[in-house]
Design an enzyme around this catalytic site. Structure first.
Site, PDB file in Angstrom:
ATOM      1  N   TRP A 103       3.728   9.384   2.484  1.00  0.00           N
ATOM      2  CA  TRP A 103       2.269   9.426   2.376  1.00  0.00           C
ATOM      3  C   TRP A 103       1.616   8.197   2.973  1.00  0.00           C
ATOM      4  O   TRP A 103       0.602   8.288   3.664  1.00  0.00           O
ATOM      5  CB  TRP A 103       1.830   9.672   0.936  1.00  0.00           C
ATOM      6  CG  TRP A 103       2.184  11.056   0.490  1.00  0.00           C
ATOM      7  CD1 TRP A 103       3.044  11.411  -0.495  1.00  0.00           C
ATOM      8  CD2 TRP A 103       1.710  12.298   1.058  1.00  0.00           C
ATOM      9  NE1 TRP A 103       3.139  12.784  -0.582  1.00  0.00           N
ATOM     10  CE2 TRP A 103       2.340  13.347   0.348  1.00  0.00           C
ATOM     11  CE3 TRP A 103       0.836  12.622   2.096  1.00  0.00           C
ATOM     12  CZ2 TRP A 103       2.106  14.704   0.652  1.00  0.00           C
ATOM     13  CZ3 TRP A 103       0.603  13.965   2.389  1.00  0.00           C
ATOM     14  CH2 TRP A 103       1.234  14.985   1.671  1.00  0.00           C
ATOM     15  N   ASP A 173      -4.235   5.095  -2.749  1.00  0.00           N
ATOM     16  CA  ASP A 173      -4.047   6.543  -2.798  1.00  0.00           C
ATOM     17  C   ASP A 173      -3.285   6.827  -4.098  1.00  0.00           C
ATOM     18  O   ASP A 173      -2.106   6.520  -4.219  1.00  0.00           O
ATOM     19  CB  ASP A 173      -3.237   7.001  -1.574  1.00  0.00           C
ATOM     20  CG  ASP A 173      -2.880   8.497  -1.627  1.00  0.00           C
ATOM     21  OD1 ASP A 173      -3.257   9.172  -2.609  1.00  0.00           O
ATOM     22  OD2 ASP A 173      -2.223   8.969  -0.678  1.00  0.00           O
ATOM     23  N   LYS A 197      -2.465  17.424  -8.252  1.00  0.00           N
ATOM     24  CA  LYS A 197      -1.257  16.969  -8.947  1.00  0.00           C
ATOM     25  C   LYS A 197      -1.555  16.642 -10.409  1.00  0.00           C
ATOM     26  O   LYS A 197      -0.944  17.202 -11.292  1.00  0.00           O
ATOM     27  CB  LYS A 197      -0.645  15.765  -8.243  1.00  0.00           C
ATOM     28  CG  LYS A 197       0.214  16.167  -7.058  1.00  0.00           C
ATOM     29  CD  LYS A 197      -0.268  15.641  -5.762  1.00  0.00           C
ATOM     30  CE  LYS A 197       0.527  16.209  -4.600  1.00  0.00           C
ATOM     31  NZ  LYS A 197       0.128  15.596  -3.353  1.00  0.00           N
TER      32      LYS A 197
HETATM   33  C1  PLP Z   1      -0.148  15.264  -2.117  1.00  0.00           C
HETATM   34  C2  PLP Z   1      -0.485  13.915  -1.641  1.00  0.00           C
HETATM   35  C3  PLP Z   1      -1.372  13.708  -0.564  1.00  0.00           C
HETATM   36  C4  PLP Z   1      -1.979  14.843   0.232  1.00  0.00           C
HETATM   37  O1  PLP Z   1      -2.922  15.483  -0.495  1.00  0.00           O
HETATM   38  P1  PLP Z   1      -3.805  16.694   0.122  1.00  0.00           P
HETATM   39  O2  PLP Z   1      -4.849  16.853  -0.924  1.00  0.00           O
HETATM   40  O3  PLP Z   1      -2.883  17.866   0.243  1.00  0.00           O
HETATM   41  O4  PLP Z   1      -4.336  16.266   1.419  1.00  0.00           O
HETATM   42  C5  PLP Z   1      -1.667  12.412  -0.212  1.00  0.00           C
HETATM   43  N1  PLP Z   1      -1.128  11.361  -0.871  1.00  0.00           N
HETATM   44  C6  PLP Z   1      -0.270  11.530  -1.899  1.00  0.00           C
HETATM   45  C7  PLP Z   1       0.280  10.340  -2.591  1.00  0.00           C
HETATM   46  C8  PLP Z   1       0.080  12.805  -2.311  1.00  0.00           C
HETATM   47  O5  PLP Z   1       0.927  12.970  -3.337  1.00  0.00           O
END
Ligand code: PLP
Length: 362
Positions: A103, A173, A197
Site C-alpha cells: 500500500w 493511511d 475494512k
Molecule cells: C484496502 C487498502 C487501500 C485501498 O483502498 P481502496 O478503498 O480500495 O482504494 C489502501 N490502503 C490500505 C492500507 C488498504 O488496506
C-alpha cells in the site's frame, strides 16, 4: 437465521451483526418517514443529521482536538494516493514516503506521477516483514509531508509507535486499522481510510484533516479533487455516498457503545492473542510472516511448511465455515483479518481449528 460464517475477509470485511440488523430494521422505512435513507435528498434534514453526527462521532472516538475536520469522499483510499500529492506536493515541494509494503508502494507511485517524491525509510524488501522504528525514519526538513501506512493489510504488519515528525506534517493511511486501538491522533495532520475494512461498507473514504494544513493546499486543482471543496461544503458539495455514510454512522455508534477505542484495542488484542498463540505454540508447524514487534492486530499473516499443506488448510477450513483465509496473491500463504467486527468466537474457533489441523498433520 442460518449460522453466520467465520468471516476473516480482508476487505470488504465483516460488519457487526447488530449493525446489520439495525440497518435491516430501518431499510424500508427510515425513522417513520415512509422511505429509506437512500430515497431522500442528501440535503434533507434526516441526511444532514447523519452527516453531522457521523463527523462528531468520529472526532469523539479519535479524541480529535480543535482544528480538525472529518470529511467524506469517494474513490477509495486509492484516490487519496493521488489527491495528497496534487494538493500538498505543489510548488516544487515533495512528499516523503515510509515504504513498508504494497500500500505504501502504491501511494508512492502516485506521488511520483505528480512529480518528485522521496523515501523516508524502507523496510518493504526485508524478511521477516516489519515496520521501521521511529528512529529509522529520516525526514527531509523541507518535505511537504511524510506519508506512512499505519497497518500494511497485505503483509500483516502494523506500527507499534508513530514517529514524531516535528514541523513536517504527518499523513497516515489508516484504511485497515482506524479505530482498532488507542493512539495520539494529534500527531497527524491528515488521516484517511477507505471504509470497507474497519468502518462500514465500501463507497466512502473518511478523511480527517487539520485545517491549518489544509490551507496550504495548491490552487487550480479540479473541484472534486480539492480538499477545500469538502471542507467548505461540509462534504455536501455533490451527492455523497449516502448509504455508506449511514452505515459508518451505525458502526461508530456500535464502537462507542462497546466502550470506544480502549475497548476495541482490548478486544482485538485478546482475539489476535488466541491466533498468534496457536502459531507460536505450534513448534514451527505454523510460522508468522511478520516480525513480532511489528505484528498486526488486524491482519495476521502466517505460513505452513509447504504449499500443499496450505491448500489443504484452506480447503478444510472452508469446509468448517471459515472464510477469507488465503493470503493476498502478492504475498501468498495465509492471512486472517480480524477487524473490530470479527467476533471473539470466530477467533477462538480459528485457533482451535489450527490446533486440530496441526495435530492431524504435524
Ligand atoms: C484496502 C487498502 C487501500 C485501498 O483502498 P481502496 O478503498 O480500495 O482504494 C489502501 N490502503 C490500505 C492500507 C488498504 O488496506
Amino acid at each position: 437465521m442460518n449460522k453466520r460464517a467465520y468471516n476473516f475477509n480482508a476487505g470488504p470485511a465483516a460488519l457487526p451483526l447488530e449493525v446489520l440488523q439495525q440497518a435491516q430494521e430501518q431499510f424500508v422505512d427510515y425513522k417513520g418517514i415512509g422511505m429509506s435513507i437512500m430515497e431522500i435528498s442528501h440535503r434533507s434534514k434526516e441526511y444532514e443529521q447523519v452527516n453531522d453526527e457521523t463527523q462528531q462521532l468520529m472526532a469523539e472516538l479519535l479524541g480529535l482536538p480543535e482544528g480538525y475536520k472529518v470529511l467524506f469522499l469517494q474513490g477509495g483510499a486509492s484516490t487519496q494516493f493521488a489527491m495528497i500529492p496534487m494538493n500538498f506536493a505543489a510548488g516544487g515541494r515533495s512528499g516523503s514516503y515510509v515504504m513498508t509494503g504494497s500500500w505504501s508502494e502504491k501511494a508512492y507511485q502516485e506521488a511520483q506521477l505528480m512529480g518528485e517524491a522521496s523515501i523516508a525509510a524502507s523496510t518493504d524488501k526485508e524478511k521477516p516483514l516489519r515496520m521501521p522504528a521511529p528512529s529509522e525514519i529520516q525526514v527531509p526538513a523541507d518535505a511537504a509531508y511524510v506519508h506512512l501506512t499505519s497497518n500494511e493489510t497485505i503483509a500483516g504488519t502494523q506500527f507499534a509507535e508513530f514517529p514524531d515528525t516535528g514541523e513536517v506534517p504527518l499523513i497516515g493511511d489508516m484504511s485497515s486499522d482506524i479505530l482498532s486501538r488507542e493512539f495520539d491522533a494529534s500527531k497527524f495532520a491528515m488521516i484517511y481510510a477507505g471504509a470497507q475494512k474497519n468502518l462500514g461498507p465500501s463507497g466512502v473514504t473518511v478523511v480527517i484533516l487539520r485545517e491549518d494544513f489544509a490551507k496550504q493546499a495548491a490552487k487550480g486543482i479540479p473541484t472534486m479533487l480539492r480538499y477545500e471543496t469538502y471542507l467548505k461544503n461540509n462534504s455536501l458539495y455533490n451527492t455523497p455516498p449516502v448509504y455508506s455514510v449511514y452505515m459508518v454512522n451505525l458502526v461508530l455508534k456500535w464502537i462507542k457503545e462497546k466502550g470506544g477505542l480502549a475497548a476495541m484495542e482490548r478486544s482485538n488484542r485478546e482475539k489476535t492473542g488466541l491466533i498468534y498463540s496457536a502459531i507460536d505454540n505450534s513448534g514451527g508447524f505454523y510460522e508468522g510472516l511478520a516480525a513480532r514487534d511489528s505484528r498486526s492486530i488486524m491482519n495476521l499473516t502466517f505460513k505452513l511448511s509447504n504449499e500443499e499443506l496450505e491448500k489443504a488448510f484452506v480447503a478444510e477450513a472452508k469446509a468448517n465455515g471459515f472464510v477469507g483465509l488465503p493470503g493476498h496473491r502478492s504475498v501468498g500463504h495465509l492471512r486472517a483479518s480480524t477487524y473490530n467486527a470479527v467476533p471473539y468466537e470466530s477467533c477462538k474457533a480459528l485457533a482451535e481449528f489450527m490446533d486440530e489441523f496441526r495435530r492431524k498433520n504435524g
